[in-house]
Design an enzyme around this catalytic site. Structure first.
Site, mmCIF file in Angstrom:
data_model
loop_
_atom_site.group_PDB
_atom_site.id
_atom_site.type_symbol
_atom_site.label_atom_id
_atom_site.label_comp_id
_atom_site.label_asym_id
_atom_site.label_seq_id
_atom_site.Cartn_x
_atom_site.Cartn_y
_atom_site.Cartn_z
ATOM 1 N N ARG A 104 -13.728 6.247 8.720
ATOM 2 C CA ARG A 104 -12.379 6.810 8.533
ATOM 3 C C ARG A 104 -12.404 8.193 9.172
ATOM 4 O O ARG A 104 -13.175 9.061 8.761
ATOM 5 C CB ARG A 104 -12.031 6.907 7.048
ATOM 6 C CG ARG A 104 -10.793 7.782 6.807
ATOM 7 C CD ARG A 104 -10.245 7.691 5.395
ATOM 8 N NE ARG A 104 -9.554 6.430 5.206
ATOM 9 C CZ ARG A 104 -8.728 6.182 4.184
ATOM 10 N NH1 ARG A 104 -8.497 7.098 3.267
ATOM 11 N NH2 ARG A 104 -8.127 5.012 4.081
ATOM 12 N N HIS A 131 -4.421 1.749 11.021
ATOM 13 C CA HIS A 131 -5.058 1.413 9.739
ATOM 14 C C HIS A 131 -5.113 -0.118 9.635
ATOM 15 O O HIS A 131 -4.426 -0.727 8.813
ATOM 16 C CB HIS A 131 -4.244 2.025 8.590
ATOM 17 C CG HIS A 131 -4.970 2.105 7.288
ATOM 18 N ND1 HIS A 131 -6.281 1.703 7.121
ATOM 19 C CD2 HIS A 131 -4.564 2.547 6.053
ATOM 20 C CE1 HIS A 131 -6.642 1.896 5.856
ATOM 21 N NE2 HIS A 131 -5.623 2.404 5.201
ATOM 22 N N GLN A 134 -5.603 -2.158 6.307
ATOM 23 C CA GLN A 134 -4.434 -2.133 5.420
ATOM 24 C C GLN A 134 -3.482 -3.280 5.757
ATOM 25 O O GLN A 134 -3.012 -4.002 4.868
ATOM 26 C CB GLN A 134 -3.701 -0.790 5.558
ATOM 27 C CG GLN A 134 -2.524 -0.648 4.630
ATOM 28 C CD GLN A 134 -2.949 -0.578 3.171
ATOM 29 O OE1 GLN A 134 -3.787 0.231 2.808
ATOM 30 N NE2 GLN A 134 -2.391 -1.428 2.340
ATOM 31 N N ASP A 216 5.624 4.589 3.700
ATOM 32 C CA ASP A 216 4.371 5.319 3.477
ATOM 33 C C ASP A 216 4.739 6.790 3.290
ATOM 34 O O ASP A 216 5.892 7.189 3.522
ATOM 35 C CB ASP A 216 3.452 5.106 4.707
ATOM 36 C CG ASP A 216 2.046 5.658 4.523
ATOM 37 O OD1 ASP A 216 1.678 6.028 3.390
ATOM 38 O OD2 ASP A 216 1.303 5.719 5.536
ATOM 39 N N CYS A 256 1.183 1.245 1.109
ATOM 40 C CA CYS A 256 -0.285 1.219 1.184
ATOM 41 C C CYS A 256 -0.933 2.049 0.086
ATOM 42 O O CYS A 256 -2.091 1.829 -0.241
ATOM 43 C CB CYS A 256 -0.745 1.679 2.560
ATOM 44 S SG CYS A 256 -0.337 3.398 2.922
ATOM 45 N N ARG A 284 -6.986 -5.553 -0.549
ATOM 46 C CA ARG A 284 -7.893 -4.833 0.363
ATOM 47 C C ARG A 284 -9.320 -5.348 0.146
ATOM 48 O O ARG A 284 -10.078 -5.569 1.086
ATOM 49 C CB ARG A 284 -7.848 -3.324 0.086
ATOM 50 C CG ARG A 284 -6.546 -2.618 0.425
ATOM 51 C CD ARG A 284 -6.314 -2.486 1.911
ATOM 52 N NE ARG A 284 -7.389 -1.799 2.610
ATOM 53 C CZ ARG A 284 -7.544 -0.468 2.696
ATOM 54 N NH1 ARG A 284 -6.640 0.327 2.167
ATOM 55 N NH2 ARG A 284 -8.554 0.067 3.361
HETATM 56 N N1 NVA Z 1 -0.519 7.306 6.474
HETATM 57 C C1 NVA Z 1 -1.403 7.679 5.381
HETATM 58 C C2 NVA Z 1 -2.092 6.492 4.835
HETATM 59 C C3 NVA Z 1 -3.025 6.765 3.696
HETATM 60 C C4 NVA Z 1 -3.756 5.545 3.231
HETATM 61 C C5 NVA Z 1 -2.396 8.715 5.875
HETATM 62 O O1 NVA Z 1 -2.905 8.564 6.991
HETATM 63 O O2 NVA Z 1 -2.656 9.679 5.158
HETATM 64 N N1 CP Z 2 -4.321 2.740 1.369
HETATM 65 C C1 CP Z 2 -5.466 3.405 1.522
HETATM 66 O O1 CP Z 2 -6.166 3.288 2.538
HETATM 67 O O2 CP Z 2 -5.828 4.182 0.453
HETATM 68 P P1 CP Z 2 -7.005 5.229 0.363
HETATM 69 O O3 CP Z 2 -6.631 6.423 1.190
HETATM 70 O O4 CP Z 2 -7.111 5.549 -1.096
HETATM 71 O O5 CP Z 2 -8.269 4.604 0.884
#
Ligand code: NVA
Ligand code: CP
Length: 300
Positions: A104, A131, A134, A216, A256, A284
């Protein structure tokens, strides 16, 4: 076996995604029946996080254990990556010590460079651009509740972010439509658009007739400096009961997570009858177990 990575949704064909959905169902059913299933005994997953997480960490770590393997968690701050070790070097070293890696991070370029230097499969656990894990879980959740997503309409309300971009790739591969509505100044980047995407200025128009409404956070991780400005710009892009009424009567709502009630979604929607966010989060786990199995063992 040929080395494969899952860095974007489009790294897998439609047939491979369909295989993964079928496998997810089987693996989920074993889990629900408390059947031991250890195809990844003695295998190790390394998880590298440059941003925080609840779901991604829990699902990969628990999933790997449930498949008989082990998972190691590394956060940038506690590793040499945080002190400037080149990502290429980290990939060389980490991939000699484990069987599969989840990353990540920030720009997609970082994970691309990591994968190019890895001896083992690399999975995108979220980048600024995509992502894919997801959307794998989201589409599986849609299938569980409503059957095939082919020919259906998904309404994306809000920011043109990593999750949105991944929906657009999925629409092209799995043959469904995405109606996107973003505030002015936050429109889709030209290269993300494809013939399955339609843009709407008015979020109500985007939601009209949709089989699934999804959104989101207004501010994604890494963009916190824009938070106040975004709160002003996104005010009219909250999914509320009125917007859900514009969609199909039996439309689902997904997010998500983590969510901000009163910003991108009203509490009455996320906590309401059409919301499947808890199934979505749980899936997930099951979808990523299918993914880990596929990347390490191929088709079963
Ligand atoms: N769009 C959000 C998703 C978090 C799971 C982010 O990147 O923070
Ligand atoms: N939806 C998602 O990826 O959540 P986290 O940021 O908690 O991993």
């Amino acid at each position: 076996m040929k080395l494969r990575h899952f860095l974007q949704f489009k790294d897998f064909s439609r047939a491979e995604h369909e295989y993964l959905f079928a496998r997810t169902k089987k693996i989920k059913s074993k889990f629900k029946k408390y059947q031991r299933y250890w195809p990844l005994e003695d295998r190790t997953l390394a998880m590298i996080f440059e941003k925080p997480s609840t779901r991604t960490r829990m699902s990969f770590e628990a999933g790997m254990h449930q498949l008989g393997g082990a998972a190691i968690y590394l956060f940038t701050r506690d590793s040499q990556l945080g002190r400037g070790e080149p990502v290429e070097d980290a990939a060389q070293v980490i991939s000699r010590m484990c069987d599969i890696i989840m990353v990540r991070t920030f720009e997609q370029d970082i994970i691309d460079r990591f994968a190019a230097n890895s001896r083992v499969p690399v999975i995108n656990g979220l980048t600024n651009e995509y992502h894919p894990c997801q959307i794998l879980a989201d589409i599986y959740t849609f299938i569980e509740h409503r059957g095939s997503i082919k020919g259906k309409t998904v309404a994306w309300i809000g920011d043109s972010n990593n999750v949105c971009n991944t929906w657009l790739q999925a629409a092209e591969i799995l043959d469904f439509k995405v109606n996107v509505s973003t505030p002015p100044g936050y429109e889709l980047e030209a290269e993300r658009k494809n013939r399955h995407v339609e843009e709407f200025k008015d979020p109500m128009a985007a939601a009209k007739g949709a089989h699934l409404v999804t959104t989101d956070v207004w501010t994604s991780m890494g963009f916190e400096a824009e938070n106040e400005e975004r709160k002003r710009d996104f005010q009219d892009w909250m999914v509320d009961a009125e917007m859900m009424k514009a969609a199909k009567k039996d439309a689902l709502f997904m997010h998500c997570l983590p969510a901000h009630r009163g910003e991108e979604v009203a509490a009455e929607v996320i906590d309401g009858k059409q919301s499947v966010v808890w199934d979505e989060a749980e899936n997930r786990l099951h979808a990523q177990k299918a993914l880990l199995e596929f990347l390490l063992l191929g088709k079963k």
